[in-house]
Design a protein around this motif. Structure first.
Motif, PDB file in Angstrom:
ATOM      1  N   LYS A   6      36.103  53.567  43.530  1.00  0.00           N
ATOM      2  CA  LYS A   6      35.077  53.414  42.489  1.00  0.00           C
ATOM      3  C   LYS A   6      34.402  52.138  43.096  1.00  0.00           C
ATOM      4  O   LYS A   6      34.754  51.124  43.678  1.00  0.00           O
ATOM      5  N   PRO A   7      33.040  52.007  42.762  1.00  0.00           N
ATOM      6  CA  PRO A   7      32.129  50.873  43.075  1.00  0.00           C
ATOM      7  C   PRO A   7      32.773  49.707  42.170  1.00  0.00           C
ATOM      8  O   PRO A   7      33.298  49.580  41.079  1.00  0.00           O
ATOM      9  N   VAL A   8      32.795  48.485  42.962  1.00  0.00           N
ATOM     10  CA  VAL A   8      33.420  47.110  42.348  1.00  0.00           C
ATOM     11  C   VAL A   8      32.446  46.675  41.169  1.00  0.00           C
ATOM     12  O   VAL A   8      31.253  46.551  41.419  1.00  0.00           O
ATOM     13  N   VAL A   9      32.686  46.401  40.051  1.00  0.00           N
ATOM     14  CA  VAL A   9      31.973  45.910  38.725  1.00  0.00           C
ATOM     15  C   VAL A   9      32.176  44.438  38.973  1.00  0.00           C
ATOM     16  O   VAL A   9      33.211  44.005  38.872  1.00  0.00           O
ATOM     17  N   SER A  10      31.087  43.735  39.022  1.00  0.00           N
ATOM     18  CA  SER A  10      31.163  42.343  39.134  1.00  0.00           C
ATOM     19  C   SER A  10      31.290  41.853  37.874  1.00  0.00           C
ATOM     20  O   SER A  10      31.249  42.395  36.836  1.00  0.00           O
ATOM     21  N   ASN A  11      31.836  40.379  37.993  1.00  0.00           N
ATOM     22  CA  ASN A  11      32.102  39.708  36.600  1.00  0.00           C
ATOM     23  C   ASN A  11      32.051  38.307  36.970  1.00  0.00           C
ATOM     24  O   ASN A  11      31.890  37.998  38.125  1.00  0.00           O
ATOM     25  N   PHE A  12      31.982  37.342  35.857  1.00  0.00           N
ATOM     26  CA  PHE A  12      31.972  36.069  36.052  1.00  0.00           C
ATOM     27  C   PHE A  12      33.012  35.526  37.023  1.00  0.00           C
ATOM     28  O   PHE A  12      32.602  34.479  37.905  1.00  0.00           O
ATOM     29  N   ILE A  13      34.217  35.922  37.123  1.00  0.00           N
ATOM     30  CA  ILE A  13      34.995  35.225  38.019  1.00  0.00           C
ATOM     31  C   ILE A  13      34.716  35.746  39.672  1.00  0.00           C
ATOM     32  O   ILE A  13      34.685  34.691  40.272  1.00  0.00           O
ATOM     33  N   ARG A  14      34.156  37.109  39.682  1.00  0.00           N
ATOM     34  CA  ARG A  14      33.606  37.395  41.054  1.00  0.00           C
ATOM     35  C   ARG A  14      32.609  36.264  41.376  1.00  0.00           C
ATOM     36  O   ARG A  14      32.371  35.969  42.585  1.00  0.00           O
ATOM     37  N   THR A  15      31.661  36.126  40.534  1.00  0.00           N
ATOM     38  CA  THR A  15      30.523  35.150  40.770  1.00  0.00           C
ATOM     39  C   THR A  15      30.942  33.912  41.206  1.00  0.00           C
ATOM     40  O   THR A  15      30.519  33.391  42.206  1.00  0.00           O
ATOM     41  N   ILE A  16      31.926  33.345  40.666  1.00  0.00           N
ATOM     42  CA  ILE A  16      32.550  31.803  41.040  1.00  0.00           C
ATOM     43  C   ILE A  16      33.222  32.104  42.490  1.00  0.00           C
ATOM     44  O   ILE A  16      32.971  31.070  43.108  1.00  0.00           O
ATOM     45  N   ILE A  17      33.983  33.056  42.598  1.00  0.00           N
ATOM     46  CA  ILE A  17      34.456  33.151  44.048  1.00  0.00           C
ATOM     47  C   ILE A  17      33.380  33.429  44.986  1.00  0.00           C
ATOM     48  O   ILE A  17      33.415  32.679  46.139  1.00  0.00           O
ATOM     49  N   ASP A  18      32.423  34.109  44.734  1.00  0.00           N
ATOM     50  CA  ASP A  18      31.320  34.192  45.608  1.00  0.00           C
ATOM     51  C   ASP A  18      30.948  33.141  46.057  1.00  0.00           C
ATOM     52  O   ASP A  18      30.290  32.860  47.156  1.00  0.00           O
ATOM     53  N   ASN A  19      30.607  32.175  44.985  1.00  0.00           N
ATOM     54  CA  ASN A  19      30.090  30.811  45.053  1.00  0.00           C
ATOM     55  C   ASN A  19      30.695  29.934  45.893  1.00  0.00           C
ATOM     56  O   ASN A  19      30.417  29.267  46.965  1.00  0.00           O
ATOM     57  N   HIS A  20      31.994  30.103  45.832  1.00  0.00           N
ATOM     58  CA  HIS A  20      32.969  29.185  46.474  1.00  0.00           C
ATOM     59  C   HIS A  20      33.147  29.726  48.182  1.00  0.00           C
ATOM     60  O   HIS A  20      33.088  28.780  49.023  1.00  0.00           O
ATOM     61  N   ASN A  21      33.277  30.961  48.158  1.00  0.00           N
ATOM     62  CA  ASN A  21      33.007  31.633  49.667  1.00  0.00           C
ATOM     63  C   ASN A  21      31.613  31.112  50.439  1.00  0.00           C
ATOM     64  O   ASN A  21      31.825  30.747  51.334  1.00  0.00           O
TER      65      ASN A  21
END
Ligand code: ATP
Ligand code: MG
Length: 561
Positions: A6-21
């Motif tokens: 399934k396509p990954v549905v984004s959420n605020f936790i993913r956004t935080i991790i993306d920013n850290h990355n």
């Protein structure tokens, strides 16, 4: 696995991790952990947290530890450790490292000494009541303990003696020296260690001081190199303390992120209250199919995929809410519809005699095992002169919209023939005992060439081949949507649903059903989804648990919105 594509549905936790990355805060690493306390079985709320943490690790090519938060020896047991591991694996996840907070007891002690040496922790002789009174309230600042300004030497000496067992339980604690007037109550000199002469399930009698949650958790995260420490919303106010300890110790500082707990209508999520249900025998153990535990749901017949899909569908929220349990039932049905074998079972049988069908003859008709899945194949179903049908599928004097059997009416017997009711017999009380009908041989398989239509299709089981099975019909344990709100025992007992389990001792099932392996899942046509009980089912004594009904109220609500 279907949910992996399934396509990954984004959420605020993913956004935080993306920013850290993006900023390389953790060098692009993603390391999570699932930290259960081994003081009970995991429930569907934990399943949410497991899917979230292990799912993030999978999607970011990261890691996820399983860490047992075993800092309270009085409530924790190895049996729970074992059950928790089994449940996580059943859900379809595997941890990178199996860890225990108790593995870090030595390191935590060294860390505590470090804080004492920096003048950031002290031994306090106040009783727990006094500590509470000194703490103040949200409106009033707290008061410093008279022991707050002990010298470093004295504190080191007392801490050492607390550790060696010189003092009885409750006589001293080690506290962080922060700020008794902080607007955040968690920062008002929180307790780090308490004295507890209790045997620990792993460290035995080695320790008689045990770390508090706040003192153990962040440091454990740090020791394991966790990057993102995901917890539920009630820990938001603990984050400043989490960070204070790590900053003062000058060790690796993970990012704590809070999300909303999963709450479900008609469902209790408190381990303490679930334990009460178990201990008082209100349910038949932690894996009772009515329990919201993973073990209970497994036994009820819920699939791991249904739980994962449900967990994904509720998303990750920043504020607390209650999810309708119908949404969970929807996920269960959606998955079982694709995977469960179809079969026929008659719950409340009466006899149907096909008058014009020869006595002693058996025809082996064909039934598809799952119309949603060709690979499930077909099975042979015995048809004879005498069949069982549901009592509710016959009426002497039916209303107009009743499309089942009644005198003079024609229906389809699934996979078999069209039959027309000729007459019926009753017992002395007027209850129908036997229904008689004639069949149309040209409709073999359940289809008519002349285009003649019937509105009703009944399930049935041939009397001479029927096997008797026990069927357990489960309903909600509570008769109120918010059982968590019951404040005391009286309120709690008052909301128990007395009809949460109904046992049908003599359900007539097709022979193939009875011969299945424990854990096999079926859709009993027109009845619901059922699972051969993993503990008690055998070919000699078949036992089935109802997993879900066929009713689909959630789908309707969803379409409307
Ligand atoms: P209880 O208070 O019933 O004992 P708990 O939250 O203390 O539950 P833990 O064993 O400490 O249980 O929880 C392990 C992890 O599961 C924690 O990270 C916790 O936040 C998470 N968790 C527990 N309940 C829920 C829930 N209802 N929704 C989402 N996550 C949950
Ligand atoms: Mg907890």
């Amino acid at each position: 696995m279907s949910d992996e594509n399934k396509p990954v549905v984004s959420n605020f936790i993913r956004t935080i991790i993306d920013n850290h990355n993006a900023t390389k805060r953790f060098g692009g690493k993603v390391h999570l952990r699932f930290p259960p306390e081994p003081n009970g079985f995991l429930h569907i709320g934990h399943a949410k947290s497991i899917c979230l943490n292990f799912g993030l690790a999978r999607d970011y090519n990261g890691k996820c530890n399983l860490r047992f938060d075993d800092t309270n020896p009085v409530k924790e047991e190895d049996a729970y450790v074992k059950a928790i591991k089994e449940d996580i694996r059943w859900l379809g996840f595997e941890w990178d490292k199996e860890c225990y907070a108790s593995d870090y007891f030595d390191t935590l002690y060294e860390y505590a000494v470090r804080l004492v040496k920096k003048g950031l922790a002290y031994v306090d002789d106040l009783s727990s009541e006094e500590i509470r009174a000194y703490r103040g309230t949200l409106k009033e600042p707290g008061k410093n303990s008279p022991w707050r300004d002990r010298s470093v030497e004295e504190n080191l000496d007392l801490l050492e003696r607390m550790k060696t067992g010189e003092f009885p339980d409750g006589t001293k604690v080690l506290r962080a020296r922060i700020d008794m007037s902080s607007p955040n109550m968690n920062m008002r000199d929180p307790v780090m260690y308490r004295i507890l002469h209790a045997r620990h399930h792993r460290t035995g009698d080695k320790w008689c001081i045990y770390p508090m949650y706040d003192w153990a958790h962040g440091q454990s995260d740090s020791i394991e190199g966790v990057t993102h420490s995901i917890c539920t919303l009630e820990f938001e106010d603990h984050r400043p303390l989490y960070e204070w300890f790590l900053e003062k110790l000058e060790i690796h500082k993970p990012q704590q992120i809070e999300f909303a707990r999963l709450n479900l209508t008609y469902t209790l999520m408190s381990k303490r209250k679930l334990l009460k249900l178990v201990n008082e025998g209100i349910v038949d153990g932690w894996d009772d199919p009515r329990m919201p535990t993973i073990a209970g749901m497994r036994r009820r017949g819920v699939t791991p995929a249904a739980l994962r899909n449900f967990s994904e569908s509720v998303g990750v929220a920043k504020s607390n809410s209650v999810v309708d349990v119908a949404q969970f039932d929807f996920a269960i049905r959606e998955d079982l519809n694709k995977t469960a074998l179809r079969a026929m079972a008659v719950m409340e049988p009466i006899r149907l005699v096909i008058e014009d069908y020869p006595e002693g003859k058996t025809e082996w008709l064909e039934g598809v095992n799952n119309p949603e899945d060709d690979s499930a194949g077909k099975r042979k179903i015995p048809f004879e002169r005498e069949l069982y049908i549901e009592r509710g599928d016959f009426m002497i004097d039916p209303p107009k919209k009743y499309f089942r059997l009644a005198p003079g009416r024609e229906v389809r017997l699934k996979h078999a023939y069209y039959v027309t009711c000729t007459r019926y017999e009753t017992d002395s009380e007027g209850r129908v005992t036997t229904v008689f009908a004639r069949h149309d041989p040209a409709t073999r398989g359940g289809w008519s060439d002349d285009g003649r239509k019937v509105k009703g299709t009944l399930h049935w089981v041939a009397v001479n081949h029927a096997v008797s099975a026990e069927v357990r019909l489960y309903d909600h344990l509570f008769n109120t949507p918010n059982p968590g709100e019951a404040r005391d025992d009286d309120a709690f007992y008052a909301i128990l649903n007395k009809e949460s389990l109904k046992i049908l001792p003599d359900v007539k099932v097709e022979p193939v059903i009875a011969a299945c392996a424990p854990g096999t899942r079926f859709q009993f046509l027109r009845q619901g989804y059922f699972c051969a009980d993993i503990k008690e089912h055998s070919t000699e004594r078949p036992v089935f648990n109802r997993t879900a009904t066929l009713r689909d109220s959630w789908a309707k609500t969803k379409k409307k919105s």
